[in-house]
Design a protein around this motif. Structure first.
Motif, short mmCIF file in Angstrom:
data_model
loop_
_atom_site.label_atom_id
_atom_site.label_comp_id
_atom_site.label_asym_id
_atom_site.label_seq_id
_atom_site.Cartn_x
_atom_site.Cartn_y
_atom_site.Cartn_z
N TRP A 88 0.85 -1.19 0.00
CA TRP A 88 0.00 0.00 0.00
C TRP A 88 0.89 1.24 0.00
O TRP A 88 2.06 1.17 0.39
N THR A 89 0.34 2.37 -0.39
CA THR A 89 1.07 3.64 -0.38
C THR A 89 0.19 4.72 0.24
O THR A 89 -1.01 4.79 -0.05
N VAL A 90 0.78 5.54 1.10
CA VAL A 90 0.02 6.65 1.70
C VAL A 90 -0.21 7.72 0.64
O VAL A 90 0.74 8.31 0.12
N LEU B 289 2.99 7.43 9.02
CA LEU B 289 2.41 7.25 7.69
C LEU B 289 2.22 8.60 7.03
O LEU B 289 1.24 9.30 7.26
N ARG B 290 3.21 8.98 6.21
CA ARG B 290 3.20 10.26 5.52
C ARG B 290 3.05 10.03 4.02
O ARG B 290 3.37 8.94 3.52
N PRO B 291 2.58 11.03 3.28
CA PRO B 291 2.40 10.84 1.84
C PRO B 291 3.66 10.28 1.16
O PRO B 291 4.76 10.78 1.37
N GLY B 292 3.45 9.22 0.38
CA GLY B 292 4.55 8.60 -0.34
C GLY B 292 5.14 7.39 0.34
O GLY B 292 5.82 6.59 -0.30
N VAL B 293 4.92 7.23 1.65
CA VAL B 293 5.48 6.08 2.37
C VAL B 293 4.75 4.81 1.93
O VAL B 293 3.53 4.78 1.83
N ARG B 294 5.52 3.76 1.68
CA ARG B 294 4.96 2.46 1.32
C ARG B 294 4.72 1.64 2.59
O ARG B 294 5.51 1.72 3.53
#
Length: 204
Positions: free
Chosen positions: A115-117, A192-197
């Motif tokens: 998943w990706t944030v 969990l920040r934008p772009g983190v897998r």
């Protein structure tokens, strides 16, 4: 990609887009090659807030946004976290019924993809995760819960998420984790920040 630009106060531009995929692509492009003066990018489901500092002006930021060339496909990042989950959520059986899968197949689908944030919202540290198995797309509960416990792992629509603290919520609960996703004393506070897998792993 059609972008509608709105000036927000003295130091921000809100970019309105049609689809989440466009938001992610524009965020990736600007994060990879950030124009001078831009200090923060805040994605949401259909918008991207671009914050800047003087002497940069609105017009310069607007030109930079329009000149950006978002690439297709999923974002590439080296940051990845593994979140162990006990899959005993109150809605696991309902999710199985809604998807036509068995409970074990729901678990396998949730842990079987990365998943990706895409963006954060609702509460500090709550990341909206995308890119999972499309069979897991389920509606929100018809009636929200007054209390969802900290660490609850849930599904709603195309998203998965981890509740960072006890709060009301209407997502389908499939499990729980001890992983702390929001810690004000940490740097950065949000795991969990934008772009983190994100990889979910079934805890023993």
């Amino acid at each position: 990609m059609t972008a509608r630009l709105h000036r927000c106060g003295d130091h921000a531009v809100l970019v309105e887009l049609d689809r989440l995929e466009e938001v992610v692509a524009l965020y990736d492009a600007l994060a990879a090659d950030t124009p001078p003066g831009i200090v923060d990018l805040v994605p949401a489901a259909r918008t991207l807030l671009v914050r800047f500092e003087p002497p940069t002006r609105h017009a310069e930021v607007e030109s930079a946004v329009l000149a950006a060339r978002p690439a297709g496909g999923r974002r590439v990042t080296t940051e990845e976290v593994v979140i162990p989950v006990v899959y005993d959520g109150d809605d696991l059986a309902d999710v199985a019924r809604l998807t036509g899968l068995t409970e074990r197949e729901v678990v396998a689908a949730h842990t079987g993809t990365v998943w990706t944030v895409a963006f954060c919202g609702f509460a500090p540290g709550f990341g909206y995760l995308v890119g999972g198995d499309p069979r897991l797309a389920v509606p929100r509960r018809t009636e929200s819960r007054v209390r969802v416990p900290t660490g609850a792992v849930a599904l709603a629509g195309e998203f998965s998420g981890v509740y960072p603290r006890e709060s009301p919520g209407g997502w389908q609960l499939i499990g729980r984790t001890e992983t702390v996703v929001w810690d004000i004393a940490a740097d950065p506070p949000a795991l969990l920040r934008p772009g983190v897998r994100v990889r979910f792993a079934e805890a023993s």
